[in-house]
Motif scaffolding. Sequence first.
Motif, short mmCIF file in Angstrom:
data_model
loop_
_atom_site.label_atom_id
_atom_site.label_comp_id
_atom_site.label_asym_id
_atom_site.label_seq_id
_atom_site.Cartn_x
_atom_site.Cartn_y
_atom_site.Cartn_z
N LYS A 156 16.13 7.71 18.03
CA LYS A 156 17.06 7.55 16.90
C LYS A 156 17.82 8.85 16.63
O LYS A 156 17.23 9.94 16.74
CB LYS A 156 16.23 7.17 15.66
CG LYS A 156 16.99 7.13 14.36
CD LYS A 156 17.89 5.93 14.25
CE LYS A 156 18.71 5.95 12.95
NZ LYS A 156 19.78 4.94 12.96
N ASN A 208 25.01 -3.22 9.21
CA ASN A 208 23.97 -2.29 8.78
C ASN A 208 24.59 -1.08 8.11
O ASN A 208 25.71 -0.68 8.41
CB ASN A 208 23.10 -1.85 9.97
CG ASN A 208 23.61 -0.59 10.64
OD1 ASN A 208 23.35 0.52 10.19
ND2 ASN A 208 24.38 -0.76 11.72
N GLY A 228 21.93 4.54 7.29
CA GLY A 228 22.02 5.89 6.71
C GLY A 228 21.15 6.91 7.42
O GLY A 228 20.63 7.85 6.79
N LEU A 229 21.00 6.71 8.73
CA LEU A 229 20.26 7.66 9.56
C LEU A 229 18.82 7.94 9.10
O LEU A 229 18.41 9.11 9.01
CB LEU A 229 21.03 9.00 9.70
CG LEU A 229 22.37 8.95 10.41
CD1 LEU A 229 23.06 10.31 10.33
CD2 LEU A 229 22.20 8.55 11.87
N ASN A 280 25.84 12.27 18.38
CA ASN A 280 26.43 11.11 17.70
C ASN A 280 27.58 11.58 16.80
O ASN A 280 27.35 12.21 15.78
CB ASN A 280 25.32 10.43 16.89
CG ASN A 280 25.79 9.19 16.16
OD1 ASN A 280 26.98 8.85 16.18
ND2 ASN A 280 24.86 8.50 15.52
N PRO A 340 28.87 5.61 10.68
CA PRO A 340 29.76 5.33 9.54
C PRO A 340 29.03 5.20 8.21
O PRO A 340 29.66 4.84 7.21
CB PRO A 340 30.36 3.96 9.94
CG PRO A 340 29.31 3.29 10.75
CD PRO A 340 28.49 4.38 11.41
N ASN A 341 27.73 5.49 8.18
CA ASN A 341 26.93 5.03 7.03
C ASN A 341 26.38 6.11 6.12
O ASN A 341 25.53 5.82 5.29
CB ASN A 341 25.74 4.20 7.55
CG ASN A 341 26.20 3.02 8.38
OD1 ASN A 341 27.27 2.48 8.13
ND2 ASN A 341 25.40 2.63 9.35
N ASN A 360 29.79 2.95 19.05
CA ASN A 360 28.96 2.79 17.87
C ASN A 360 29.47 1.55 17.12
O ASN A 360 30.45 0.92 17.53
CB ASN A 360 29.05 4.05 16.99
CG ASN A 360 27.80 4.23 16.12
OD1 ASN A 360 27.20 3.24 15.68
ND2 ASN A 360 27.42 5.46 15.87
N SER A 361 28.84 1.24 16.00
CA SER A 361 29.25 0.03 15.27
C SER A 361 30.69 0.17 14.75
O SER A 361 31.23 1.26 14.65
CB SER A 361 28.29 -0.20 14.10
OG SER A 361 28.27 0.92 13.26
C1 SIN Z 1 22.63 4.46 10.79
O1 SIN Z 1 21.52 4.99 10.81
O2 SIN Z 1 23.25 4.32 9.72
C2 SIN Z 1 23.26 3.98 12.03
C3 SIN Z 1 23.45 5.08 12.99
C4 SIN Z 1 24.82 5.11 13.55
O3 SIN Z 1 25.62 4.19 13.32
O4 SIN Z 1 25.14 6.06 14.24
#
Ligand code: SIN
Length: 264
Positions: A43, A68, A71-72, A125, A129-130, A191-192
């Motif tokens: 992750k 989603n 938020g990492l 990364n 976006p979160n 990524n998303s």
């Molecule tokens: C997340 O943890 O919010 C997703 C990670 C990402 O989109 O890079």
Amino acid sequence: MIKTRFAGINFENPFFNASGPHCTTKEELDILGQSKAAAVMTKSCTLEPREGNPSPRYVDITNNSSINSMGLPNLGYKEYMKLIPELTVHNKPIFSSVSGMKIEDNIQMISELSDVKELDAIELNLSCPNVVGKPQVGYDFQQSVEVIQEVQKICKKPLGLKLPPYFDFVHFETMAKIINQSRVNFVTCINSLGNGLVIDIAKEQVVIKPKGGFGGMGGKLVKPFGLSNVRKFRELLKPEIQVIGCGGIFSGIDAFEYILAGAD
Ligand code: SIN
């Protein structure tokens, strides 16, 4: 099974997980290690451990898609540095994803992760976006140049970039030019799709809690953009820079489409 060579390593097959919602804990990473995935990606980590955003923060929606705003959530990079040697029991390459809140964090994490001998490659990364108050670096070309320039000086492993989806040819060309002038070894597309909104009409409310319901869209819905980004970067990047395709891969047909688009 098709084999591939990636980041200088022979892969038993061309599949492994994206840095996403299911590679945060040791348990999740062991499940990936025991699976048929050819490698394990951890992750995206930050300097300090993070709880991430409030729940509900991940919801599956129709057509094998999802929204989603995690938020990492992650254990913090020092914990992954400890976990990586333990993951070698699975006998497959280990990739680590890094998503610092600022350039200095990325430098510190990548510099220390570079010394973990069991780690095979690092993915920076540039596209989450979160996180409230943290824009997607991949959409800010000046900031992208700055972070790549700094990180490539200290990274001793194959270095990749996880990119956001681009939609405009000028943006593809601008980012590809930046990457072609760097020592980056691979890119991950995509990524998303940031900041979608899903509404539950029965409840008359958005389906996830963080950011007023705005979140990254993933799954089948995003596959055409994953494919277009793989194809465009394959066309524009120097041949030695490899491309990982990511988004909406459920079947061999999906995977074959990505391979046809140019994914490694
Ligand atoms: C997340 O943890 O919010 C997703 C990670 C990402 O989109 O890079």
